[in-house]
Scaffold this active site. Structure first.
Site, PDB file in Angstrom:
ATOM      1  N   GLU A   1       4.373  -4.030 -14.084  1.00  0.00           N
ATOM      2  CA  GLU A   1       5.782  -3.989 -14.554  1.00  0.00           C
ATOM      3  C   GLU A   1       6.246  -2.561 -14.834  1.00  0.00           C
ATOM      4  O   GLU A   1       7.024  -2.330 -15.758  1.00  0.00           O
ATOM      5  CB  GLU A   1       5.973  -4.789 -15.845  1.00  0.00           C
ATOM      6  CG  GLU A   1       6.144  -6.276 -15.781  1.00  0.00           C
ATOM      7  CD  GLU A   1       7.179  -6.863 -14.854  1.00  0.00           C
ATOM      8  OE1 GLU A   1       8.257  -6.259 -14.686  1.00  0.00           O
ATOM      9  OE2 GLU A   1       6.917  -7.927 -14.295  1.00  0.00           O
TER      10      GLU A   1
ATOM     11  N   PRO B   1       0.812  -1.221   0.000  1.00  0.00           N
ATOM     12  CA  PRO B   1       0.000   0.000   0.000  1.00  0.00           C
ATOM     13  C   PRO B   1       0.849   1.277   0.000  1.00  0.00           C
ATOM     14  O   PRO B   1       0.545   2.235  -0.705  1.00  0.00           O
ATOM     15  CB  PRO B   1      -0.828  -0.135   1.284  1.00  0.00           C
ATOM     16  CG  PRO B   1      -0.959  -1.616   1.477  1.00  0.00           C
ATOM     17  CD  PRO B   1       0.329  -2.203   0.981  1.00  0.00           C
TER      18      PRO B   1
ATOM     19  N   ILE C   1     -14.363  -3.467 -35.302  1.00  0.00           N
ATOM     20  CA  ILE C   1     -14.584  -4.277 -36.507  1.00  0.00           C
ATOM     21  C   ILE C   1     -15.605  -5.390 -36.234  1.00  0.00           C
ATOM     22  O   ILE C   1     -16.435  -5.713 -37.076  1.00  0.00           O
ATOM     23  CB  ILE C   1     -13.243  -4.859 -37.027  1.00  0.00           C
ATOM     24  CG1 ILE C   1     -12.372  -3.724 -37.568  1.00  0.00           C
ATOM     25  CG2 ILE C   1     -13.462  -5.942 -38.083  1.00  0.00           C
ATOM     26  CD1 ILE C   1     -10.930  -4.110 -37.890  1.00  0.00           C
TER      27      ILE C   1
HETATM   28  C1  LIG Z   1      -2.197  -7.344 -13.344  1.00  0.00           C
HETATM   29  C2  LIG Z   1      -1.215  -6.859 -12.327  1.00  0.00           C
HETATM   30  C3  LIG Z   1      -0.379  -7.776 -11.703  1.00  0.00           C
HETATM   31  C4  LIG Z   1       0.519  -7.351 -10.716  1.00  0.00           C
HETATM   32  N1  LIG Z   1       1.292  -8.278 -10.113  1.00  0.00           N
HETATM   33  C5  LIG Z   1       2.171  -7.899  -9.157  1.00  0.00           C
HETATM   34  C6  LIG Z   1       2.979  -8.883  -8.490  1.00  0.00           C
HETATM   35  O1  LIG Z   1       2.889 -10.078  -8.783  1.00  0.00           O
HETATM   36  N2  LIG Z   1       3.856  -8.453  -7.551  1.00  0.00           N
HETATM   37  C7  LIG Z   1       3.980  -7.143  -7.207  1.00  0.00           C
HETATM   38  O2  LIG Z   1       4.802  -6.833  -6.351  1.00  0.00           O
HETATM   39  N3  LIG Z   1       3.197  -6.182  -7.793  1.00  0.00           N
HETATM   40  C8  LIG Z   1       2.288  -6.528  -8.754  1.00  0.00           C
HETATM   41  N4  LIG Z   1       1.476  -5.586  -9.355  1.00  0.00           N
HETATM   42  C9  LIG Z   1       1.499  -4.226  -8.851  1.00  0.00           C
HETATM   43  C10 LIG Z   1       2.070  -3.226  -9.810  1.00  0.00           C
HETATM   44  O3  LIG Z   1       3.452  -3.377  -9.900  1.00  0.00           O
HETATM   45  C11 LIG Z   1       1.644  -1.832  -9.300  1.00  0.00           C
HETATM   46  O4  LIG Z   1       0.235  -1.737  -9.466  1.00  0.00           O
HETATM   47  C12 LIG Z   1       2.344  -0.730 -10.036  1.00  0.00           C
HETATM   48  O5  LIG Z   1       3.693  -0.673  -9.651  1.00  0.00           O
HETATM   49  C13 LIG Z   1       1.700   0.630  -9.755  1.00  0.00           C
HETATM   50  O6  LIG Z   1       1.612   0.877  -8.382  1.00  0.00           O
HETATM   51  P1  LIG Z   1       0.234   1.424  -7.766  1.00  0.00           P
HETATM   52  O7  LIG Z   1      -0.853   0.517  -8.224  1.00  0.00           O
HETATM   53  O8  LIG Z   1       0.435   1.584  -6.308  1.00  0.00           O
HETATM   54  O9  LIG Z   1      -0.023   2.818  -8.426  1.00  0.00           O
HETATM   55  P2  LIG Z   1       0.606   4.223  -7.972  1.00  0.00           P
HETATM   56  O10 LIG Z   1       2.071   4.109  -7.799  1.00  0.00           O
HETATM   57  O11 LIG Z   1      -0.180   4.754  -6.841  1.00  0.00           O
HETATM   58  O12 LIG Z   1       0.316   5.103  -9.259  1.00  0.00           O
HETATM   59  C14 LIG Z   1      -1.011   5.552  -9.599  1.00  0.00           C
HETATM   60  C15 LIG Z   1      -0.929   6.289 -10.925  1.00  0.00           C
HETATM   61  O13 LIG Z   1      -0.053   7.424 -10.802  1.00  0.00           O
HETATM   62  C16 LIG Z   1       0.991   7.341 -11.744  1.00  0.00           C
HETATM   63  N5  LIG Z   1       2.212   7.849 -11.139  1.00  0.00           N
HETATM   64  C17 LIG Z   1       2.855   7.387 -10.020  1.00  0.00           C
HETATM   65  N6  LIG Z   1       3.953   8.100  -9.786  1.00  0.00           N
HETATM   66  C18 LIG Z   1       4.033   9.030 -10.768  1.00  0.00           C
HETATM   67  C19 LIG Z   1       4.963  10.058 -11.089  1.00  0.00           C
HETATM   68  N7  LIG Z   1       6.060  10.257 -10.365  1.00  0.00           N
HETATM   69  N8  LIG Z   1       4.715  10.829 -12.176  1.00  0.00           N
HETATM   70  C20 LIG Z   1       3.627  10.628 -12.931  1.00  0.00           C
HETATM   71  N9  LIG Z   1       2.709   9.658 -12.699  1.00  0.00           N
HETATM   72  C21 LIG Z   1       2.916   8.876 -11.621  1.00  0.00           C
HETATM   73  C22 LIG Z   1       1.117   5.868 -12.102  1.00  0.00           C
HETATM   74  O14 LIG Z   1       1.673   5.688 -13.371  1.00  0.00           O
HETATM   75  C23 LIG Z   1      -0.349   5.431 -12.056  1.00  0.00           C
HETATM   76  O15 LIG Z   1      -0.961   5.791 -13.275  1.00  0.00           O
HETATM   77  C24 LIG Z   1       0.585  -5.979 -10.350  1.00  0.00           C
HETATM   78  C25 LIG Z   1      -0.256  -5.057 -11.000  1.00  0.00           C
HETATM   79  C26 LIG Z   1      -1.122  -5.479 -11.975  1.00  0.00           C
HETATM   80  C27 LIG Z   1      -2.008  -4.446 -12.653  1.00  0.00           C
END
Ligand SMILES: Cc1cc2nc3c(=O)[nH]c(=O)nc-3n(C[C@H](O)[C@H](O)[C@H](O)COP(=O)(O)OP(=O)(O)OC[C@H]3O[C@@H](n4cnc5c(N)ncnc54)[C@H](O)[C@@H]3O)c2cc1C
Length: 383
Positions: A364, A128, A338
């Site tokens: 990723e 989180p 399509i």
């Molecule tokens: C299908 C899926 C599988 C996953 N599997 C794994 C797993 O197996 N293990 C694991 O550890 N994690 C996993 N994740 C987690 C994933 O790595 C995170 O969701 C990702 O790193 C983004 O973190 P967050 O969701 O906390 O978004 P946040 O970091 O809160 O970001 C929210 C939004 O703000 C944008 N943002 C953040 N910082 C900035 C900045 N400095 N400038 C501009 N924009 C910014 C981001 O691009 C995003 O659009 C998975 C995610 C998905 C969707």
């Protein structure tokens, strides 16, 4: 446009495509209906050697490069997204980290089961407090006699609820933090204090689930440390290059199948007395998707070729991941258009693929993070 692959890669692609059509595509509908992966799938991938491709020969793997591995993910992703995901979990990045950094005992304990498909793993970095900004993580492990005690919470961990063991990344030196103060632990399912507290289904197929993990006074022995204490952040970051290339190829595979299905549908669907394929509006959508795919393959295949030749490719994997994850969204949108009504009716692959590909722009490293890395490189280069 066709890309010339080496005779070995061409042969491998042909075998993979046959395997996907015969063994994986028939399972797609059932997986969507049940939201579960049939238990025979992982052992089947193991039996064919698909989970051991990248592992070194000395641990029983095939010792192949990143290009063949990514080509496998491309072909798997022409079918259901889950196949690429489980192949990259069991067959890819975590096993490679264990093969490279693990002790002989850890290799023995985990790698055989992962390669055979009888064991599952997950990788827990996100939490989180730390998503895009992993350095803000708060999960910590304190040194005690004979081991470590982990406290914290991880979320969005793909497949953790079904994993036999999980790689947990935790802070072990609160002063050094990500500069040498983070460690990777191999935590077995059933370890006291390790609890799955929530499992979420995601946009896309119900079979792709993300779990929340609570680590409450979770004691692991010293032998659970992967690599050296303090090396965990480098270990996690070390897999990013390959992870980004793996996602890029998965996007290409799904986009390729959607384009093929769109062209086939356009030839058979007649409106106003003519097949859709004869309408310029439809042809332009097919052409735009082809151009998108050719550009994606050109950058991805060249980057893979350089990686396997030992070249330092810098931010090229970020360029590939950004382009491919956005490209597959455009191709999916055109494919739905399509197919008309059939593109949005549940139970048809196009509708599921359209939803499935959205998360490629988040996991990723999101599109914003890739842009940040690429721009940083451009600015450095031009200063
Ligand atoms: C299908 C899926 C599988 C996953 N599997 C794994 C797993 O197996 N293990 C694991 O550890 N994690 C996993 N994740 C987690 C994933 O790595 C995170 O969701 C990702 O790193 C983004 O973190 P967050 O969701 O906390 O978004 P946040 O970091 O809160 O970001 C929210 C939004 O703000 C944008 N943002 C953040 N910082 C900035 C900045 N400095 N400038 C501009 N924009 C910014 C981001 O691009 C995003 O659009 C998975 C995610 C998905 C969707």
């Amino acid at each position: 446009m066709r890309f010339e692959l080496s005779p070995e890669l061409t042969q491998m692609r042909e075998a993979l495509r046959k395997f996907v059509r015969a063994e994986l595509e028939p399972l797609e509908k059932g997986i969507d209906a049940s939201g579960e992966l049939p238990p025979q799938v992982l052992p089947l991938l193991g039996k064919h050697g698909y989970l051991a491709m990248r592992l070194p020969v000395e641990v029983g793997g095939a010792g192949m490069g990143l290009f063949p591995y990514c080509l496998m993910l491309e072909e798997f992703s022409r079918s259901h997204r889950i196949f690429g995901l489980i192949a990259s979990g069991g067959g890819g990045l975590t096993p490679i980290a264990i093969a490279r950094h693990g002790t002989p005992e850890q290799r023995h304990k985990y790698l055989t089961g992962l390669m055979k498909g009888t064991m599952r793993t997950a990788f827990a970095l996100t939490e989180p407090a730390g998503g895009s900004d992993n350095s803000a993580m708060t999960t910590r492990a304190d040194k005690v006699e004979g081991g470590w005690v982990i406290h914290g919470r991880k979320h969005y961990i793909n497949g953790a609820h079904e994993a036999d063991f999980i790689v947990v990344i935790a802070i072990t030196d609160p002063v050094k933090r990500t500069r040498g103060g983070v460690t990777a632990f191999l935590v077995d399912r059933g370890t006291p204090g390790f609890n799955i507290t929530r499992v979420d289904t995601t946009m896309g197929s119900d079979v792709i689930k993300l779990a929340e993990i609570e680590l409450d006074n979770c004691k692991v022995p010293d032998s659970a440390v992967l690599g050296n204490a303090g090396q965990g952040f480098d270990l996690a970051k070390g897999s990013l290059r390959d992870g980004r290339m793996a996602v890029s190829c998965s996007c290409i595979g799904t986009a390729d199948r959607m384009l093929e299905m769109s062209a086939q549908y356009a030839k058979t669907r007649v409106t106003f007395g003519k097949p859709l394929a004869e309408r310029q509006a439809i042809q332009w959508m097919l052409a735009d998707s082809e151009v998108d795919l050719v550009a994606a393959r050109a950058m991805v295949y060249e980057t893979l070729r350089q990686i396997d030749a030992g070249v330092d490719v810098g931010t090229a994997p970020s360029v590939c991941k950004l382009y491919c994850s956005e490209m597959v969204g455009r191709v999916a949108d055109r494919a739905v258009q399509i197919h008309g009504g059939m593109g949005i009716v549940q139970g048809y692959p196009i509708e599921r693929m359209y939803r499935d590909v959205r998360h490629y722009r988040i996991g990723e490293g999101s599109s914003e993070i890739q842009r940040m890395l690429i721009a940083r490189d451009v600015l450095k280069r031009t200063s």
